[in-house]
Design a protein around this motif. Structure first.
Motif, PDB file in Angstrom:
ATOM      1  N   ASP A  26      -0.579  24.035   3.360  1.00 18.90           N
ATOM      2  CA  ASP A  26      -1.987  23.718   3.547  1.00 18.90           C
ATOM      3  C   ASP A  26      -2.757  22.929   2.603  1.00 18.90           C
ATOM      4  OD1 ASP A  26      -2.859  25.161   1.050  1.00 18.90           O
ATOM      5  OD2 ASP A  26      -2.779  26.755   1.651  1.00 18.90           O
ATOM      6  N   TYR A  27      -4.312  22.730   2.219  1.00 16.86           N
ATOM      7  CA  TYR A  27      -4.698  21.288   1.288  1.00 16.86           C
ATOM      8  C   TYR A  27      -5.106  21.957   0.016  1.00 16.86           C
ATOM      9  CZ  TYR A  27      -4.038  18.104   5.904  1.00 16.86           C
ATOM     10  OH  TYR A  27      -3.883  18.177   6.988  1.00 16.86           O
ATOM     11  N   ALA A  28      -5.190  23.375  -0.328  1.00 17.71           N
ATOM     12  CA  ALA A  28      -5.603  23.888  -1.552  1.00 17.71           C
ATOM     13  C   ALA A  28      -4.471  22.672  -2.733  1.00 17.71           C
ATOM     14  CB  ALA A  28      -5.228  25.229  -1.724  1.00 17.71           C
ATOM     15  N   ALA A  29      -5.787  22.681  -3.630  1.00 17.49           N
ATOM     16  CA  ALA A  29      -5.208  22.716  -4.745  1.00 17.49           C
ATOM     17  C   ALA A  29      -5.162  23.486  -6.141  1.00 17.49           C
ATOM     18  CB  ALA A  29      -6.390  21.898  -5.278  1.00 17.49           C
ATOM     19  N   PRO A  30      -3.696  23.436  -6.870  1.00 20.58           N
ATOM     20  CA  PRO A  30      -3.405  22.221  -6.789  1.00 20.58           C
ATOM     21  C   PRO A  30      -1.677  22.003  -6.122  1.00 20.58           C
ATOM     22  CG  PRO A  30      -2.394  23.747  -8.545  1.00 20.58           C
ATOM     23  CD  PRO A  30      -3.802  24.697  -7.267  1.00 20.58           C
ATOM     24  N   ARG A  31      -1.953  23.145  -4.853  1.00 22.93           N
ATOM     25  CA  ARG A  31      -0.491  22.494  -4.440  1.00 22.93           C
ATOM     26  C   ARG A  31      -0.435  21.620  -3.280  1.00 22.93           C
ATOM     27  NH1 ARG A  31      -1.025  27.671  -2.909  1.00 22.93           N
ATOM     28  NH2 ARG A  31      -2.395  27.379  -0.849  1.00 22.93           N
ATOM     29  N   LEU A  32      -1.259  21.016  -2.735  1.00 21.82           N
ATOM     30  CA  LEU A  32      -1.215  19.395  -2.192  1.00 21.82           C
ATOM     31  C   LEU A  32      -1.265  18.775  -3.167  1.00 21.82           C
ATOM     32  CD1 LEU A  32      -3.120  17.260  -1.250  1.00 21.82           C
ATOM     33  CD2 LEU A  32      -1.559  18.544   0.843  1.00 21.82           C
ATOM     34  N   ARG A  33      -2.100  18.831  -4.152  1.00 25.18           N
ATOM     35  CA  ARG A  33      -1.405  17.657  -4.731  1.00 25.18           C
ATOM     36  C   ARG A  33       0.080  17.184  -5.325  1.00 25.18           C
ATOM     37  NH1 ARG A  33      -4.087  14.750  -9.254  1.00 25.18           N
ATOM     38  NH2 ARG A  33      -2.930  13.857 -11.362  1.00 25.18           N
ATOM     39  N   GLN A  34       1.199  18.969  -5.524  1.00 30.42           N
ATOM     40  CA  GLN A  34       1.988  18.740  -6.805  1.00 30.42           C
ATOM     41  C   GLN A  34       3.068  18.479  -4.919  1.00 30.42           C
ATOM     42  OE1 GLN A  34       3.417  22.992  -6.503  1.00 30.42           O
ATOM     43  NE2 GLN A  34       5.097  21.989  -8.799  1.00 30.42           N
ATOM     44  N   ALA A  35       3.068  18.367  -4.066  1.00 25.53           N
ATOM     45  CA  ALA A  35       3.392  18.174  -3.284  1.00 25.53           C
ATOM     46  C   ALA A  35       3.661  16.948  -2.825  1.00 25.53           C
ATOM     47  CB  ALA A  35       3.158  18.388  -1.596  1.00 25.53           C
ATOM     48  N   VAL A  36       2.314  15.830  -2.720  1.00 29.18           N
ATOM     49  CA  VAL A  36       1.972  14.653  -2.247  1.00 29.18           C
ATOM     50  C   VAL A  36       3.289  14.143  -3.719  1.00 29.18           C
ATOM     51  CG1 VAL A  36       0.792  12.705  -2.870  1.00 29.18           C
ATOM     52  CG2 VAL A  36       0.069  14.628  -1.757  1.00 29.18           C
ATOM     53  N   PHE A  37       2.725  14.418  -5.176  1.00 26.14           N
ATOM     54  CA  PHE A  37       3.607  13.350  -6.385  1.00 26.14           C
ATOM     55  C   PHE A  37       4.951  14.129  -6.396  1.00 26.14           C
ATOM     56  CE2 PHE A  37      -0.643  13.197  -7.607  1.00 26.14           C
ATOM     57  CZ  PHE A  37      -0.432  12.654  -9.133  1.00 26.14           C
ATOM     58  N   GLN A  38       5.381  15.659  -5.283  1.00 21.26           N
ATOM     59  CA  GLN A  38       6.933  15.619  -5.715  1.00 21.26           C
ATOM     60  C   GLN A  38       7.326  14.313  -4.600  1.00 21.26           C
ATOM     61  OE1 GLN A  38       7.195  19.231  -5.402  1.00 21.26           O
ATOM     62  NE2 GLN A  38       6.835  20.487  -7.762  1.00 21.26           N
ATOM     63  N   ALA A  39       6.721  14.811  -3.318  1.00 26.65           N
ATOM     64  CA  ALA A  39       6.930  13.715  -2.913  1.00 26.65           C
ATOM     65  C   ALA A  39       7.284  12.315  -3.150  1.00 26.65           C
ATOM     66  CB  ALA A  39       6.388  14.032  -1.160  1.00 26.65           C
ATOM     67  N   LEU A  40       6.408  11.644  -3.970  1.00 30.79           N
ATOM     68  CA  LEU A  40       6.160   9.828  -4.037  1.00 30.79           C
ATOM     69  C   LEU A  40       7.167  10.218  -5.539  1.00 30.79           C
ATOM     70  CD1 LEU A  40       2.563   9.094  -3.717  1.00 30.79           C
ATOM     71  CD2 LEU A  40       4.029   8.484  -2.498  1.00 30.79           C
ATOM     72  N   GLU A  41       6.950  11.037  -6.258  1.00 26.93           N
ATOM     73  CA  GLU A  41       8.449  11.259  -7.011  1.00 26.93           C
ATOM     74  C   GLU A  41       9.667  10.874  -6.881  1.00 26.93           C
ATOM     75  OE1 GLU A  41       8.526  10.560 -10.103  1.00 26.93           O
ATOM     76  OE2 GLU A  41       6.114  11.100 -10.880  1.00 26.93           O
ATOM     77  N   ALA A  42      10.172  11.603  -5.472  1.00 27.61           N
ATOM     78  CA  ALA A  42      11.190  11.482  -4.739  1.00 27.61           C
ATOM     79  C   ALA A  42      12.669  10.137  -4.099  1.00 27.61           C
ATOM     80  CB  ALA A  42      11.879  13.441  -4.008  1.00 27.61           C
ATOM     81  N   ALA A  43      10.598   9.844  -2.994  1.00 32.14           N
ATOM     82  CA  ALA A  43      11.442   9.077  -2.069  1.00 32.14           C
ATOM     83  C   ALA A  43      10.079   7.637  -2.388  1.00 32.14           C
ATOM     84  CB  ALA A  43      11.932   9.432  -0.772  1.00 32.14           C
TER      85      ALA A  43
END
Length: 334
Positions: A26-43
């Motif tokens: 879902d889009y709930a913070a901070p879960r969404l922000r964490q997923a975006v940051f992890q995705a961008l950090e990785a790739a």
């Protein structure tokens, strides 16, 4: 060559393009922000301080499901700002003004803490596109190529981060990171292109592939948390895909998302056009995707419906006139 573009070139030259696919329900913070940051950090793209990055969300019209979610776009901007990038958020919607669409879907509010606002992809520059020599649908253009009026904001940045929502599309089957680049064409000129090239999905796809190749490096961050299926790009139904995806290559990300949905890379008209360019060595040759976080088989896309029959989106005169009227009306509104 800029830091952002040189890093993209190094990734392509190495023959491996990383792709990250992270689960996010879902889009709930901070879960969404964490997923975006992890995705961008990785790739994500390698962005050094001072790089000019255009964040290009999909703001087709003021319907929340039709657009990239404000939460994903804002999280991407926050990640870039932490790396010292000079970030600009802009689009050229099919209907209405970018600023008005952003306000109505909540993007304006989501960007306010970052001191960013949405701008229009305006100030067009004529660019002659180089089509694939093996294009079966665009023989009339092959010698000179079509001329697209592309926003100077897009052409003058170091890197574009395309932020699409994963959606079905009534003409292109799917619309993702590469198709989202069509918003770099300014204003009503998109409707003119639909009128001229939109009658043939194959020709339109070849033009879109050539547009992608004419732009600065395009990375991708896909909002697949809640996708759109059945039809699209604006009148489909929600589908809980539960995914955030990232890659320094919009093409690699799109191919990974096709794999999530059980489709080979060339199954869409745009995918087939990009495959032709790759076969000819036109800016997309000699690479393979490397899944650094998650894999397509980790996600359940059963029940995701694609359009059964593809239809052209050529704007006949009445529809084109309606589009012009809606744009003028939107421009006059506060």
């Amino acid at each position: 060559m800029t830091d952002a573009s040189s890093s993209a070139s190094r990734s392509a030259g190495a023959g491996v393009l990383p792709v990250a696919l992270l689960a996010c329900s879902d889009y709930a913070a901070p879960r969404l922000r964490q997923a975006v940051f992890q995705a961008l950090e990785a790739a994500g793209p390698r962005v050094n301080a001072g790089a000019r990055v255009l964040v290009k969300p999909n703001l087709i019209t003021a319907q929340p499901l039709a657009c990239a979610s404000p939460e994903v776009t804002a999280a991407a901007c926050a990640w870039l700002l932490e790396r010292g990038a000079r970030v600009e958020v802009a689009d050229s919607p099919g209907f209405g003004r970018a600023e008005a669409v952003a306000r109505k879907i909540g993007l304006e509010e989501a960007l306010r803490p970052l001191k960013l606002r949405v701008r229009a992809l305006n100030r067009p520059v004529p660019v002659r596109l180089s089509l694939s020599a093996s294009s079966p649908a665009c023989a009339a253009f092959l010698e000179g190529g079509p001329r697209f009026m592309i926003s100077r904001r897009a052409l003058e940045c170091d890197l574009i981060l395309s932020v699409p929502r994963v959606k079905a599309h009534s003409q292109m089957l799917l619309t993702m990171a590469v198709k989202n680049c069509f918003g770099c064409v300014s204003g009503l000129r998109k409707a003119l292109i639909h009128t001229r090239e939109g009658r043939d999905p194959g020709c339109f796809a070849d033009c879109l592939a050539a547009l992608w190749a004419a732009l600065p490096p395009v990375a991708g961050l896909a909002d697949g948390v809640r996708a759109m299926h059945v039809t699209g790009p604006s009148r489909g139904k929600p589908f809980a895909l539960g995914l955030v995806g990232a890659s320094p290559s919009a093409v690699a990300l799109d191919e990974a998302l096709c794999a999530v949905l059980g489709l080979p890379p060339g199954a869409t008209p745009l995918g087939a056009a990009l495959e032709r360019r790759r076969a000819e060595g036109c800016g997309a040759a000699g690479w393979r995707a490397a899944y650094v976080r998650g894999r397509p088989e980790d996600f359940d896309a059963r029940g995701f419906e694609l359009p059964r029959d593809l239809a052209h989106t050529s704007f006949h005169p009445a529809r084109f006139a309606k589009s012009c009227a809606r744009r003028l009306w939107a421009a006059c509104k506060p």
